[in-house]
Design an enzyme around this catalytic site. Sequence first.
Site, PDB file in Angstrom:
ATOM      1  N   GLU A  52       0.868  -1.165   0.000  1.00  0.00           N
ATOM      2  CA  GLU A  52       0.000   0.000   0.000  1.00  0.00           C
ATOM      3  C   GLU A  52       0.911   1.223   0.000  1.00  0.00           C
ATOM      4  O   GLU A  52       1.808   1.321   0.855  1.00  0.00           O
ATOM      5  CB  GLU A  52      -0.890   0.000   1.249  1.00  0.00           C
ATOM      6  CG  GLU A  52      -1.827   1.192   1.240  1.00  0.00           C
ATOM      7  CD  GLU A  52      -2.735   1.295   2.454  1.00  0.00           C
ATOM      8  OE1 GLU A  52      -2.693   0.408   3.323  1.00  0.00           O
ATOM      9  OE2 GLU A  52      -3.478   2.298   2.512  1.00  0.00           O
ATOM     10  N   ARG A  83       5.426 -12.707   9.603  1.00  0.00           N
ATOM     11  CA  ARG A  83       6.014 -11.372   9.453  1.00  0.00           C
ATOM     12  C   ARG A  83       7.406 -11.375  10.032  1.00  0.00           C
ATOM     13  O   ARG A  83       7.668 -12.070  11.022  1.00  0.00           O
ATOM     14  CB  ARG A  83       5.259 -10.388  10.338  1.00  0.00           C
ATOM     15  CG  ARG A  83       4.058  -9.761   9.810  1.00  0.00           C
ATOM     16  CD  ARG A  83       3.541  -8.773  10.854  1.00  0.00           C
ATOM     17  NE  ARG A  83       3.846  -7.413  10.434  1.00  0.00           N
ATOM     18  CZ  ARG A  83       3.185  -6.798   9.468  1.00  0.00           C
ATOM     19  NH1 ARG A  83       2.213  -7.407   8.833  1.00  0.00           N
ATOM     20  NH2 ARG A  83       3.492  -5.569   9.124  1.00  0.00           N
ATOM     21  N   LYS A 130       4.650   0.841   9.027  1.00  0.00           N
ATOM     22  CA  LYS A 130       4.703   2.115   8.307  1.00  0.00           C
ATOM     23  C   LYS A 130       4.030   3.225   9.107  1.00  0.00           C
ATOM     24  O   LYS A 130       4.483   4.361   9.094  1.00  0.00           O
ATOM     25  CB  LYS A 130       4.018   1.963   6.935  1.00  0.00           C
ATOM     26  CG  LYS A 130       4.916   1.305   5.906  1.00  0.00           C
ATOM     27  CD  LYS A 130       4.221   1.211   4.557  1.00  0.00           C
ATOM     28  CE  LYS A 130       3.187   0.103   4.575  1.00  0.00           C
ATOM     29  NZ  LYS A 130       2.513  -0.106   3.291  1.00  0.00           N
TER      30      LYS A 130
HETATM   31  P1  ATP Z   1       2.899  -2.028   7.706  1.00  0.00           P
HETATM   32  O1  ATP Z   1       2.195  -2.566   8.902  1.00  0.00           O
HETATM   33  O2  ATP Z   1       4.330  -1.725   7.913  1.00  0.00           O
HETATM   34  O3  ATP Z   1       2.168  -0.886   7.050  1.00  0.00           O
HETATM   35  P2  ATP Z   1       1.646  -3.688   5.808  1.00  0.00           P
HETATM   36  O4  ATP Z   1       1.546  -5.161   5.856  1.00  0.00           O
HETATM   37  O5  ATP Z   1       0.430  -2.895   6.103  1.00  0.00           O
HETATM   38  O6  ATP Z   1       2.869  -3.245   6.668  1.00  0.00           O
HETATM   39  P3  ATP Z   1       1.729  -3.512   2.975  1.00  0.00           P
HETATM   40  O7  ATP Z   1       2.095  -2.333   2.174  1.00  0.00           O
HETATM   41  O8  ATP Z   1       0.335  -3.975   2.948  1.00  0.00           O
HETATM   42  O9  ATP Z   1       2.198  -3.195   4.431  1.00  0.00           O
HETATM   43  O10 ATP Z   1       2.721  -4.727   2.685  1.00  0.00           O
HETATM   44  C1  ATP Z   1       3.005  -5.245   1.432  1.00  0.00           C
HETATM   45  C2  ATP Z   1       3.423  -6.675   1.602  1.00  0.00           C
HETATM   46  O11 ATP Z   1       4.525  -6.780   2.476  1.00  0.00           O
HETATM   47  C3  ATP Z   1       2.304  -7.515   2.175  1.00  0.00           C
HETATM   48  O12 ATP Z   1       2.206  -8.705   1.453  1.00  0.00           O
HETATM   49  C4  ATP Z   1       2.723  -7.755   3.596  1.00  0.00           C
HETATM   50  O13 ATP Z   1       2.204  -8.961   4.056  1.00  0.00           O
HETATM   51  C5  ATP Z   1       4.259  -7.733   3.487  1.00  0.00           C
HETATM   52  N1  ATP Z   1       4.861  -7.305   4.749  1.00  0.00           N
HETATM   53  C6  ATP Z   1       4.631  -6.171   5.431  1.00  0.00           C
HETATM   54  N2  ATP Z   1       5.315  -6.152   6.586  1.00  0.00           N
HETATM   55  C7  ATP Z   1       6.032  -7.296   6.626  1.00  0.00           C
HETATM   56  C8  ATP Z   1       6.939  -7.871   7.575  1.00  0.00           C
HETATM   57  N3  ATP Z   1       7.255  -7.251   8.715  1.00  0.00           N
HETATM   58  N4  ATP Z   1       7.474  -9.076   7.280  1.00  0.00           N
HETATM   59  C9  ATP Z   1       7.165  -9.711   6.146  1.00  0.00           C
HETATM   60  N5  ATP Z   1       6.322  -9.230   5.226  1.00  0.00           N
HETATM   61  C10 ATP Z   1       5.748  -8.038   5.451  1.00  0.00           C
HETATM   62 MG    MG Z   2      -1.169  -2.019   5.590  1.00  0.00          MG
END
Ligand code: ATP
Ligand code: MG
Length: 574
Positions: free
Chosen positions: A48, A272, A282
């Site tokens: 995102e 994760r 983020k």
């Molecule tokens: P954040 O909580 O940091 O915003 P998010 O999962 O909301 O992370 P996205 O932009 O949706 O962020 O993530 C894109 C991809 O990266 C998704 O498939 C998510 O599952 C993966 N991802 C995000 N954070 C991690 C992590 N700490 N370890 C492994 N994969 C991750």
């Molecule tokens: Mg997210």
Amino acid sequence: MKTSDPEAETAEHAAPESRPSNFIRDIILDDLKTNKFNGRVQTRFPPEPNGYLHIGHAKAICLDFGLADEFGGHTNLRFDDTNPQKEDTEYVDSIKADVQWLGYRWDGLFYASDYFDQLYDWALKLIRDGKAYVDDLSAEEIRKYRGTLTEPGKNSPYRNRSVEENLDLFQRMKAKEFPDGSHVLRAKIDMTSPNLNMRDPVMYRILHAEHHRTGNKWCIYPMYDFAHGQSDSLEKVTHSMCTLEFEDHRPLYNWFIQQLGIFPSQQIEFDRLNLTHTLLSKRKLLQLVQEGRVRGWDDPRMPTLSGIRRRGYTPEAIRNFTASIGVSKTTGSIELAMLEHFVREDLNKRALRVMAVLRPLKVVIDNYPENQVEEMDAVNNPEDATAGSRRVPFSRVLYIEQDDFREVPPPKYFRLTPGREVRLRYGYLITATSVVKNDKGEVVEVHCTYDPATRGGNTPDGRKVKATIHWVSAAHAVDAEVRIYENLFLKENPSDVEEGQDVLDNLNPNSLEIIAEAKVEPSLANAAAGTRYQFERLGYFSVDPDSQPGRPVFNRTVALKDTWGKLEKKQGKG
Ligand code: ATP
Ligand code: MG
């Protein structure tokens, strides 16, 4: 890291099964054997664009791109941009740059917003099929009606609206007739399902907000859960990897796919990445930036890819790290020291060695000819014979590290002290004879004598000295700023907060130390931003973009001491 050769899209090109595997790779190997998806492997990385990528995303990127590459498949970069209020093109651009920096090239570049028309049509289809309805309950009421893990939910009083009424209302929602929050479109599934995600989840909400790509075309936006699975399906993604928190959403994604009769992408969840002393969210990282707790998204203390890049981490180190941690179905926490170990291991192979003195102490060699300058041969990288050597000027007045001299040496201190002989790296053996002190009684100058027969550090008579120290010639040294970083959070788990406190209360107040008056060897005067060095005996450092010609700025990437490597050796793994 992709192939456009359609031939390559078959199982015959699969790598040998002897590679170190993980459960996801095993699933793919199985699917290739059974010819599920016609032997195709297609993945996507779906960020995102609401912030910069962090090291956790690197794990997902390496998995998505790495597995597709291994099996001759394809990987799309898809921005999941369904929330216009938080998304921005700045983030889109940074995410693209970060994926490329990690060494990956996407095949297709897509946005969930590319599919808004299609998603809208699918919503209409679900309404016509009696599988979706417009609800007038408020967000608060919807929450109340939803029930809990132990209590079933209740049907909304609007659940049984006619198809005609639903179609009319949904079209008018799109036509900007209603204010935010007045209506939502919900899937009609089962308010008593043990899976809360299946209790008539919201598919669309009204949001009068400008979107970074679709502008003001839409005032209704699909929820992530209504967009994600269908986006995968539209792109014919075969293996859709995501983190464990989406496991409970999988039945919903599959429900949509079934109702719509579209391509069945297979979702696979993995753990994760969590790192000690590090926040990987983020949202929280944005808070650090917005509150000015760090200098920006690319502050070298940040776990963002732009931050660790500026700090001097290499893409190879990150890829090796993610390969080594693997993937699993249980969430744990990885030691930050382990990541640092991989950074050191990679930099050890590639970083040129140079001499730099962070806290200078003047040394005068009384018996060295006043105006003489000698060029000493110095090896650029003992790990890489092709890196060659350079010449380092040596003269009568030098700087050494304050730490490398003690007027009264503690036990086991083998470096310079009055009456003691030490080796100057690539230089001569010197013996300290006397000191000069300032008003406060601090040593500001050490006088020494040198043995002219020890050039290059060898002793013709075979006598031994216990310490070799680094130095720079005072007349030739370049002034530099050096930024030393410590963990941004002292606590192993930064989210472990006391009652009434915030994560940010756990920030380490000493995470940045600026050394304004370091002295570095002259070869570094115009070092290019991004170049990585090993400062002998001190650590790895990278040139910061803040550098000016003749006044370089260095970030300490990582110190030399490898606690993780030591631990591994002790455990017999090293
Ligand atoms: P954040 O909580 O940091 O915003 P998010 O999962 O909301 O992370 P996205 O932009 O949706 O962020 O993530 C894109 C991809 O990266 C998704 O498939 C998510 O599952 C993966 N991802 C995000 N954070 C991690 C992590 N700490 N370890 C492994 N994969 C991750
Ligand atoms: Mg997210």
